[in-house]
Design a protein around this motif. Sequence first.
Motif, PDB file in Angstrom:
ATOM      1  N   VAL A 280       0.065   5.123   0.245  1.00 61.93           N
ATOM      2  CA  VAL A 280      -0.652   5.122   1.530  1.00 61.93           C
ATOM      3  C   VAL A 280       0.389   5.403   2.617  1.00 61.93           C
ATOM      4  CG1 VAL A 280      -2.060   3.722   3.100  1.00 61.93           C
ATOM      5  CG2 VAL A 280      -2.304   3.443   0.612  1.00 61.93           C
ATOM      6  N   LYS A 281      -0.008   6.116   3.655  1.00 60.02           N
ATOM      7  CA  LYS A 281       1.000   6.587   4.606  1.00 60.02           C
ATOM      8  C   LYS A 281       1.618   5.478   5.448  1.00 60.02           C
ATOM      9  CE  LYS A 281       0.122  11.447   4.924  1.00 60.02           C
ATOM     10  NZ  LYS A 281       0.319  11.475   3.460  1.00 60.02           N
TER      11      LYS A 281
ATOM     12  N   ASP B 103       1.038   2.881  -3.840  1.00 58.96           N
ATOM     13  CA  ASP B 103       0.054   3.959  -3.932  1.00 58.96           C
ATOM     14  C   ASP B 103       0.232   5.054  -2.911  1.00 58.96           C
ATOM     15  OD1 ASP B 103      -1.250   3.030  -6.171  1.00 58.96           O
ATOM     16  OD2 ASP B 103      -2.492   1.645  -5.031  1.00 58.96           O
TER      17      ASP B 103
ATOM     18  N   PRO C 278       0.828  -1.224   0.000  1.00 63.35           N
ATOM     19  CA  PRO C 278       0.000   0.000   0.000  1.00 63.35           C
ATOM     20  C   PRO C 278       0.856   1.265   0.000  1.00 63.35           C
ATOM     21  CG  PRO C 278      -0.801  -1.577   1.642  1.00 63.35           C
ATOM     22  CD  PRO C 278       0.514  -2.109   1.125  1.00 63.35           C
TER      23      PRO C 278
ATOM     24  N   ASP D 123      -4.731  -0.335  10.308  1.00 64.99           N
ATOM     25  CA  ASP D 123      -5.150   0.965   9.793  1.00 64.99           C
ATOM     26  C   ASP D 123      -6.270   0.781   8.773  1.00 64.99           C
ATOM     27  OD1 ASP D 123      -3.762   3.997   9.324  1.00 64.99           O
ATOM     28  OD2 ASP D 123      -4.981   3.186   7.679  1.00 64.99           O
ATOM     29  N   PRO D 124      -7.370   1.486   8.938  1.00 67.93           N
ATOM     30  CA  PRO D 124      -8.519   1.295   8.014  1.00 67.93           C
ATOM     31  C   PRO D 124      -8.162   1.588   6.557  1.00 67.93           C
ATOM     32  CG  PRO D 124      -9.172   2.597   9.941  1.00 67.93           C
ATOM     33  CD  PRO D 124      -7.684   2.439  10.028  1.00 67.93           C
ATOM     34  N   ASN D 125      -7.281   2.554   6.327  1.00 65.30           N
ATOM     35  CA  ASN D 125      -6.899   2.848   4.940  1.00 65.30           C
ATOM     36  C   ASN D 125      -6.151   1.671   4.309  1.00 65.30           C
ATOM     37  OD1 ASN D 125      -7.936   5.478   4.799  1.00 65.30           O
ATOM     38  ND2 ASN D 125      -6.146   6.253   5.925  1.00 65.30           N
ATOM     39  N   VAL D 126      -5.348   1.039   5.139  1.00 66.58           N
ATOM     40  CA  VAL D 126      -4.601  -0.118   4.647  1.00 66.58           C
ATOM     41  C   VAL D 126      -5.558  -1.269   4.348  1.00 66.58           C
ATOM     42  CG1 VAL D 126      -2.864  -1.847   5.275  1.00 66.58           C
ATOM     43  CG2 VAL D 126      -2.502   0.576   5.846  1.00 66.58           C
ATOM     44  N   GLN D 127      -6.486  -1.485   5.259  1.00 65.98           N
ATOM     45  CA  GLN D 127      -7.478  -2.549   5.053  1.00 65.98           C
ATOM     46  C   GLN D 127      -8.278  -2.275   3.779  1.00 65.98           C
ATOM     47  OE1 GLN D 127      -9.452  -2.274   8.835  1.00 65.98           O
ATOM     48  NE2 GLN D 127      -7.837  -3.421   9.895  1.00 65.98           N
ATOM     49  N   ALA D 128      -8.637  -1.023   3.577  1.00 66.22           N
ATOM     50  CA  ALA D 128      -9.399  -0.673   2.368  1.00 66.22           C
ATOM     51  C   ALA D 128      -8.552  -0.893   1.120  1.00 66.22           C
ATOM     52  CB  ALA D 128      -9.855   0.789   2.454  1.00 66.22           C
ATOM     53  N   TRP D 129      -7.266  -0.578   1.228  1.00 63.62           N
ATOM     54  CA  TRP D 129      -6.386  -0.748   0.068  1.00 63.62           C
ATOM     55  C   TRP D 129      -6.337  -2.220  -0.347  1.00 63.62           C
ATOM     56  CZ3 TRP D 129      -2.209  -3.389  -1.711  1.00 63.62           C
ATOM     57  CH2 TRP D 129      -1.586  -2.881  -2.878  1.00 63.62           C
TER      58      TRP D 129
END
Lengths: 727, 727
Positions: free
Chosen positions: A259-260, A257, A253, A266-272
């Motif tokens: 992602v930080k 892309d 991630p 981390d929800p952003n990672v899960q979404a990725w």
Amino acid sequence: MKLRHLLLTLISATLAATAQTKAPQVFPPDESGYETWLRYTEQALPSETAEQLTRVHVGVSGETAEAALSEWSRAMEGFFDREVKRVSDPEQAGVLFALNSTLGEEAYQIEVAPRLRISGGSERGLLYGVFTALSSIQRGEDRAAWAKSSEPFISLRMLNHWDNLTIDPTLGSIERVDGSTIFEWPDLTRPNPRYEDYARMLASVGINGVALNNVNSDPAILSSELLAGVAALADTLRPWGIRVFITANFASPVLLDGVKTADPLDPNVQAWWRAKADEIYALIPDFGGFLVKADSEGRPGPGTYGRSHVDGARVMADALAPHGGIVIWRAFVYGRDISERTPHQRAADDVANHGSYEFMHLAGEFPDNVVLQIKCSVIDFQAWEPVHPLFGRMPDTRLGIEMDLAKQYKGYDSTIGWEGPYFDYILNHPMGDGDPPATIAEIVAGKAPGHEPGLIAGVANIHDARDWFGHMLNASTLYTYGRQAWNPQAAPEAILRDWAELTFGDAAASGVVELLDDSYDTQAKYHGLLGNHSLAELQHHYRPDPWEPLFAKKTGVTEHGIGFDRSSETGSAFLDLYPEAVAELYADPETCPTRFLLFFHHLPWDYEMDDGSTLIQFLYDQYYEAVEEVRAYEDQWRQLLGKIDLERWAHVQEKLAAEAWHAEQWRDIMCRYFLEVSGIPDEKGRFTEGTPESPHVRVNTGFWRGVQDYRARVQRERERIRAITDE
Amino acid sequence: MKLRHLLLTLISATLAATAQTKAPQVFPPDESGYETWLRYTEQALPSETAEQLTRVHVGVSGETAEAALSEWSRAMEGFFDREVKRVSDPEQAGVLFALNSTLGEEAYQIEVAPRLRISGGSERGLLYGVFTALSSIQRGEDRAAWAKSSEPFISLRMLNHWDNLTIDPTLGSIERVDGSTIFEWPDLTRPNPRYEDYARMLASVGINGVALNNVNSDPAILSSELLAGVAALADTLRPWGIRVFITANFASPVLLDGVKTADPLDPNVQAWWRAKADEIYALIPDFGGFLVKADSEGRPGPGTYGRSHVDGARVMADALAPHGGIVIWRAFVYGRDISERTPHQRAADDVANHGSYEFMHLAGEFPDNVVLQIKCSVIDFQAWEPVHPLFGRMPDTRLGIEMDLAKQYKGYDSTIGWEGPYFDYILNHPMGDGDPPATIAEIVAGKAPGHEPGLIAGVANIHDARDWFGHMLNASTLYTYGRQAWNPQAAPEAILRDWAELTFGDAAASGVVELLDDSYDTQAKYHGLLGNHSLAELQHHYRPDPWEPLFAKKTGVTEHGIGFDRSSETGSAFLDLYPEAVAELYADPETCPTRFLLFFHHLPWDYEMDDGSTLIQFLYDQYYEAVEEVRAYEDQWRQLLGKIDLERWAHVQEKLAAEAWHAEQWRDIMCRYFLEVSGIPDEKGRFTEGTPESPHVRVNTGFWRGVQDYRARVQRERERIRAITDE
């Protein structure tokens, strides 16, 4: 090819006319080895039988059934020079392809009367039945013996390719394989007939999954451009019953892309990961899943973010679960601090303990669609290392086993060393709690209490040589691996015999089997060190360099002896990880198999071996025996001259001569080293210090000694040059 | 070995007893190739002659005379199974070793009556005479024909090893050789019988100097520890008439000893080189000197300090001069700004002009003990590149020529391609001003006006394979190189014939010669591109990757055609660098040899070739012809079965089969590429776009296309991973 055969015939005629030569007049037509065991050479069956076999009714629809028919057609052309006719009326057919819902999904049944009927529990079962029937015909079995039925013991039977997407200056095109990848990265969409031949080869021995790229994973594999190529390759492999997996870099991630973080919570990672899984399954509906090396050898992982392996596996597993995919999480992790969980510091210091203590406490915690893939042996893929105890320490966990076909510590493709006996030892090793204790094969098959089906994986020995392996005899290992993954209890020698008959024909088969059947022990005599670490050179994994500074540390060499004490009492307590009966066997030097002796025990140079010789003398003798045995291979191979086409005969002859040279190098270097450290001369006076008997000693001997500051100086040089030239 | 021969005999007997096989009953005893052409096999001479030949009077004292005697003894043992007797009374001797002061220093004279007398102008001359006489006996010449006398044309005949001191991850153990160095760096003091066998092999073809290590020089070679090893090796080579040179990193004073600069005009730097030279000569009194690559490909040099090549060479030359050593300064320098000296920017942009404009203006300025070593061909060591014009542009300068034996753009040891014809073209190329114009051989020999003796150097193709070369047929190139360096006007085919007879015996020699004699042109059909740049893959120098972004730039490929315009009028004016007659020949496409056509001319795809075909069709046909020719090698080799021992026969057979696979890859990849760029189909319909006919297309095809941002992403990955894992 036909022109070449004609030429060969003419040359043979010329030779025959030349009175003074005793060269042979007739050889079988040349073969390149590319066809491996799927050669489909002319068969002497009654023409009526041949005619029957070419009238096929396919009572199944689907691309795998079509693949089965195409293979049948290819074979009939080779066997009888006849084209297959597809007949719609089963009564008119000599061969029926059918489904049989009473069979297991991948099972097949072959009946020979009143007509040949090949049934599968699914199209894949049918395909495996077709390959089995073709093998029977090629090997000249009586028709009655064609009748067989079988189903696989382990449901997911994989190859893992360690192929790199770009040529890595230190790892090459394929890590631990001395050759180039067969895959045209990154433009896999280009048509290449090799891909289908690859799929046929794998399917013929029942392999049904492949992880395409290196576990040291380049995150670019998950980019949209490369996934399009993976999808194209998946389309080629699918008809042959093979599902595609790829490796995933844990930090993808971030790396792909921006992602930080790659923190799995981390929800952003899960979404990725969810989005990436959705993208993949839109392209590849039957995508298998991810193979992951994390927190190991410098690769990123959940540990980078203070999370556990379970957390790490879950973020990917949750993304794949809705589509039916799995995560294969590798247990090859070491070098992290495990001292909190070990009985004492000695245990924490032993690398053999690391994989187990890293994972044992997580038993039962992984999501259902995670398989923990454990290397078959403890430290790495060396010659005759003991089996990994973690298989007995992970209840309520799906387990997979990773075997090495590439022989990374065993000479790569420069040597033989047919791995059947080694795989047999591993797969049938008792490890479970029951009575009788479950074997490792049962554990990974999900047939032992507390284990759902896992998988078996072989690290591929395939590269772009014309014979796929760089050594035609090493095809035997892939063939055997596939057959053992299907049936771990099959006798390895019987599988080897089948392979030899298919590959070299009946006249040569016995000689080939005789040459190969003990070859694993032979290579272990020089590559191995009675179960001890044999890694002898840092960059490559197969050249001896005992003067390399880590060698003594890794082998437990002192001036008094060699080996590791892994007992509970005075050693690293590694033995405690095994079930009691296993531990007992290995704990006593008297009952411990000689091949593992130095893995478990530190012994003095004058320790008395079973045959009455001292340990040091036993080692010297092994190196000398290895050379004699490899030289004997050459002589055995000579006996097959005239029974095998000359192109393949010469290929193997040359490889065996090179192997003898290789074995001599090991002998001369290692004996010289052991003489130096032990100070004990060879009883048989075959060599003395400072006077190598042969010119084989290589550069890396002494590479490290007496030049301790040398590397630092080179490094300084590089930095200074950079400063001076300021490029 | 004797046990193996016995076994072989037994096996032969077994084969004979097996009625159904037509395999041969008798083969010559196995050989590993290690002996190269110095095999000394049994000779059928009258026992009286044999007896005479083993009574030797050595009328010369010195270690080289002793080496000559040891070689003679070794040979007599092989020829006649007899030990040599050293007799003190010349009248009792059948063979006399003598000095003859009327001969040139390295010259020899062999007289056959009344007894065999081998005389040298020095011990070295004697040694060369001994090797020549032994060759005569081995080849079965009549005694009368043994009488010969000769002296070398070029006085310094070298091998340059590009061997690294450590394994470099990008260059390997030897740069541009697919194998490991034979030298045990850095502990060269350890005894290794290979070193003396190496010296014998070189001496037997008259090589009298070696530069041991890579021109991309590790400064550690000049450390005291490593110099001790170099001295030990020099002691082993000295009796065989071989002087040792090493390469010197220009920044050594900085890198080894922390001198603040390597500026050649700095007194501290000058003192450092003087002290280093003194140190070396104390260890190696006959040390040859330094070979230097400076200001080239990122290496430091005088340009780093704003100084000229002359300044740079002088600082080392002045240090070596008192001891009789020389500096060999390489002219392989490009990429620096030469536009001030070129007629126009087009000329400055052409890499072919760089070496010449870098050095021409320095003609006559180098110190007397500097030799400027120029690569034989213009851009690099590619197949059939035209000769370097700088040889005609450096009056009053000692010049050396650097030839490539390692075939770095020609398949390394995976292919044949006997280089005799190529060396012959280069050495006898007219380049001087005289009438007739001096040849390059005359220029480097110091036999052309304005030139003192220089040298000839071959970049070595030796590595640690059991046959030294990794391909037994490639020994022919080293043998031929040595003989051509001795006598550049010798017919290459005659040398090849000698080598074949020595190596494979009389029965096989004609077949071997027939196979090899056109092999250079065959390999050029696929490795070459009518003289144009054929570098096709960046990391390795021999795999085709035409989609690599620099390929079109380096070959002048456009959609309309291919090649470079190097004319004065419309091109880069490179042609102006040649003498007028040479320039005229190459300037006209009608007279320019086809093999150089695209080096000098940019031509449209439909340009009409001599044979009436279009250029594009000619290229397609070349790739197909190459495969056919390599396939024909295999068939030719078949004819030698039974005439050569099986071990060597199989080695070569396997190499030839691999070469055919190699040539097929080139054909399939390059034809596909040329079809794409030209849009013109093959007239013979042998392939079409998108449908490769074979599975040989490799990974690197398409490696670069459509993934322009791919590399940058990988780089970003690496940096980010580093940041994350913070190792």
